[in-house]
Design a protein around this motif. Structure first.
Motif, mmCIF file in Angstrom:
data_model
loop_
_atom_site.group_PDB
_atom_site.id
_atom_site.type_symbol
_atom_site.label_atom_id
_atom_site.label_comp_id
_atom_site.label_asym_id
_atom_site.label_seq_id
_atom_site.Cartn_x
_atom_site.Cartn_y
_atom_site.Cartn_z
ATOM 1 N N LEU A 24 5.469 3.851 -11.951
ATOM 2 C CA LEU A 24 4.993 5.205 -11.721
ATOM 3 C C LEU A 24 3.489 5.212 -11.930
ATOM 4 O O LEU A 24 3.011 4.843 -13.000
ATOM 5 C CB LEU A 24 5.664 6.195 -12.669
ATOM 6 C CG LEU A 24 5.164 7.627 -12.611
ATOM 7 C CD1 LEU A 24 5.427 8.247 -11.235
ATOM 8 C CD2 LEU A 24 5.815 8.467 -13.702
ATOM 9 N N ILE A 25 2.744 5.594 -10.907
ATOM 10 C CA ILE A 25 1.287 5.632 -10.980
ATOM 11 C C ILE A 25 0.858 7.085 -10.853
ATOM 12 O O ILE A 25 1.205 7.762 -9.871
ATOM 13 C CB ILE A 25 0.656 4.795 -9.849
ATOM 14 C CG1 ILE A 25 1.160 3.361 -9.920
ATOM 15 C CG2 ILE A 25 -0.876 4.847 -9.923
ATOM 16 C CD1 ILE A 25 0.883 2.555 -8.670
ATOM 17 N N ASP A 26 0.156 7.582 -11.879
ATOM 18 C CA ASP A 26 -0.387 8.926 -11.792
ATOM 19 C C ASP A 26 -1.838 8.930 -12.248
ATOM 20 O O ASP A 26 -2.367 7.897 -12.656
ATOM 21 C CB ASP A 26 0.481 9.952 -12.525
ATOM 22 C CG ASP A 26 0.582 9.711 -14.018
ATOM 23 O OD1 ASP A 26 -0.211 8.932 -14.578
ATOM 24 O OD2 ASP A 26 1.459 10.311 -14.653
ATOM 25 N N THR A 62 0.847 -1.179 0.000
ATOM 26 C CA THR A 62 0.000 0.000 0.000
ATOM 27 C C THR A 62 0.885 1.232 0.000
ATOM 28 O O THR A 62 1.908 1.268 0.680
ATOM 29 C CB THR A 62 -0.889 0.021 1.261
ATOM 30 O OG1 THR A 62 -1.730 -1.127 1.241
ATOM 31 C CG2 THR A 62 -1.748 1.265 1.322
ATOM 32 N N GLY A 63 0.469 2.224 -0.773
ATOM 33 C CA GLY A 63 1.156 3.507 -0.767
ATOM 34 C C GLY A 63 0.139 4.620 -0.660
ATOM 35 O O GLY A 63 -1.008 4.467 -1.089
ATOM 36 N N LEU A 64 0.550 5.714 -0.074
ATOM 37 C CA LEU A 64 -0.326 6.876 0.059
ATOM 38 C C LEU A 64 0.299 8.049 -0.680
ATOM 39 O O LEU A 64 1.494 8.323 -0.513
ATOM 40 C CB LEU A 64 -0.503 7.252 1.532
ATOM 41 C CG LEU A 64 -1.070 6.179 2.439
ATOM 42 C CD1 LEU A 64 -1.054 6.660 3.892
ATOM 43 C CD2 LEU A 64 -2.473 5.807 2.024
ATOM 44 N N THR A 65 -0.510 8.735 -1.492
ATOM 45 C CA THR A 65 0.001 9.934 -2.143
ATOM 46 C C THR A 65 0.115 11.034 -1.100
ATOM 47 O O THR A 65 -0.612 11.049 -0.104
ATOM 48 C CB THR A 65 -0.901 10.389 -3.304
ATOM 49 O OG1 THR A 65 -2.193 10.724 -2.802
ATOM 50 C CG2 THR A 65 -1.012 9.311 -4.372
ATOM 51 N N PHE A 66 0.998 11.958 -1.331
ATOM 52 C CA PHE A 66 1.204 13.053 -0.389
ATOM 53 C C PHE A 66 -0.022 13.960 -0.329
ATOM 54 O O PHE A 66 -0.429 14.408 0.732
ATOM 55 C CB PHE A 66 2.446 13.861 -0.791
ATOM 56 C CG PHE A 66 2.764 14.965 0.163
ATOM 57 C CD1 PHE A 66 3.369 14.703 1.378
ATOM 58 C CD2 PHE A 66 2.443 16.275 -0.156
ATOM 59 C CE1 PHE A 66 3.654 15.728 2.266
ATOM 60 C CE2 PHE A 66 2.722 17.298 0.729
ATOM 61 C CZ PHE A 66 3.323 17.032 1.938
ATOM 62 N N ILE A 122 -3.237 3.709 -2.425
ATOM 63 C CA ILE A 122 -3.069 2.825 -3.580
ATOM 64 C C ILE A 122 -2.619 1.467 -3.074
ATOM 65 O O ILE A 122 -1.540 1.323 -2.506
ATOM 66 C CB ILE A 122 -2.038 3.396 -4.573
ATOM 67 C CG1 ILE A 122 -2.497 4.779 -5.045
ATOM 68 C CG2 ILE A 122 -1.828 2.444 -5.742
ATOM 69 C CD1 ILE A 122 -1.452 5.544 -5.799
ATOM 70 N N ASP A 123 -3.479 0.464 -3.264
ATOM 71 C CA ASP A 123 -3.135 -0.921 -2.947
ATOM 72 C C ASP A 123 -2.710 -1.584 -4.251
ATOM 73 O O ASP A 123 -3.363 -1.412 -5.288
ATOM 74 C CB ASP A 123 -4.340 -1.662 -2.365
ATOM 75 C CG ASP A 123 -4.752 -1.101 -1.013
ATOM 76 O OD1 ASP A 123 -3.928 -1.151 -0.094
ATOM 77 O OD2 ASP A 123 -5.887 -0.608 -0.895
ATOM 78 N N SER A 138 -0.454 14.485 -6.232
ATOM 79 C CA SER A 138 0.793 13.713 -6.264
ATOM 80 C C SER A 138 0.620 12.379 -6.975
ATOM 81 O O SER A 138 -0.451 11.779 -6.940
ATOM 82 C CB SER A 138 1.279 13.432 -4.840
ATOM 83 O OG SER A 138 1.602 14.615 -4.171
ATOM 84 N N ASP A 139 1.712 11.921 -7.590
ATOM 85 C CA ASP A 139 1.756 10.570 -8.140
ATOM 86 C C ASP A 139 2.421 9.678 -7.095
ATOM 87 O O ASP A 139 2.733 10.120 -5.993
ATOM 88 C CB ASP A 139 2.491 10.534 -9.485
ATOM 89 C CG ASP A 139 3.914 11.090 -9.390
ATOM 90 O OD1 ASP A 139 4.467 11.174 -8.276
ATOM 91 O OD2 ASP A 139 4.473 11.439 -10.436
ATOM 92 N N LEU A 140 2.604 8.408 -7.438
ATOM 93 C CA LEU A 140 3.269 7.468 -6.544
ATOM 94 C C LEU A 140 4.259 6.654 -7.360
ATOM 95 O O LEU A 140 3.922 6.157 -8.435
ATOM 96 C CB LEU A 140 2.255 6.538 -5.871
ATOM 97 C CG LEU A 140 2.832 5.579 -4.829
ATOM 98 C CD1 LEU A 140 3.293 6.338 -3.593
ATOM 99 C CD2 LEU A 140 1.795 4.547 -4.431
ATOM 100 N N PHE A 141 5.495 6.534 -6.869
ATOM 101 C CA PHE A 141 6.519 5.746 -7.538
ATOM 102 C C PHE A 141 6.897 4.574 -6.647
ATOM 103 O O PHE A 141 7.197 4.751 -5.465
ATOM 104 C CB PHE A 141 7.765 6.594 -7.837
ATOM 105 C CG PHE A 141 8.797 5.843 -8.615
ATOM 106 C CD1 PHE A 141 8.694 5.720 -9.987
ATOM 107 C CD2 PHE A 141 9.864 5.239 -7.982
ATOM 108 C CE1 PHE A 141 9.631 5.004 -10.710
ATOM 109 C CE2 PHE A 141 10.815 4.529 -8.691
ATOM 110 C CZ PHE A 141 10.694 4.419 -10.063
#
Length: 131
Positions: free
Chosen positions: A44-46, A13-17, A114-115, A21-24
């Motif tokens: 890279l997820i945007d 799991t990631g959290l955007t700021f 983002i999971d 923001s995107d997530l790498f």
């Protein structure tokens, strides 16, 4: 961990700021803990409000293989994700896929959770490529 005929090679799991923001993700897959056989790549997820639901491409950036995924955010949806797993190449003669699930952490202009899960097919024919 397995799902059907696929090994879950990595999940998290990631959290955007914030909402823009995107997530790498920096990923290293290894076929064996004691092996020098490994595959390093980035994801890279945007997000976009236009275009197809999911748009993705592989690219090289500073000599590193990058899977660039752009997800179109549906209006008024608290959660959304990839309808089908995304095939993005092979590793150790096995197909690689990724699935994503995104949850807004409040209103439309809030950060996103983002999971993700990366799947490695157990048995495929030799000679497959990421073309």
């Amino acid at each position: 961990m397995k799902s059907g005929k696929y090994v879950v090679a990595e999940c998290g799991t990631g959290l955007t700021f914030d909402s823009s923001s995107d997530l790498f993700l920096d990923v290293t897959l290894s076929s064996n803990e004691n092996s020098n056989n490994y595959f390093k790549f980035g994801i890279l997820i945007d997000f976009s409000n236009q275009g197809k639901a999911v748009n993705y491409k592989t690219e090289l950036s500073n000599g590193k293989q990058i899977l660039h995924i752009t997800l179109c955010e549906p209006n008024n949806s608290v959660a959304f994700g990839t309808k089908n797993p995304i095939f993005f190449g092979t590793y150790d003669n096995k197909n690689l896929y990724i699935r994503l699930w995104i949850t807004r952490m409040g209103s439309d202009d809030s950060a996103k959770r983002i999971d993700y899960a990366i799947y490695l097919e157990e048995n495929t024919e030799k000679g497959l490529s990421n073309e």
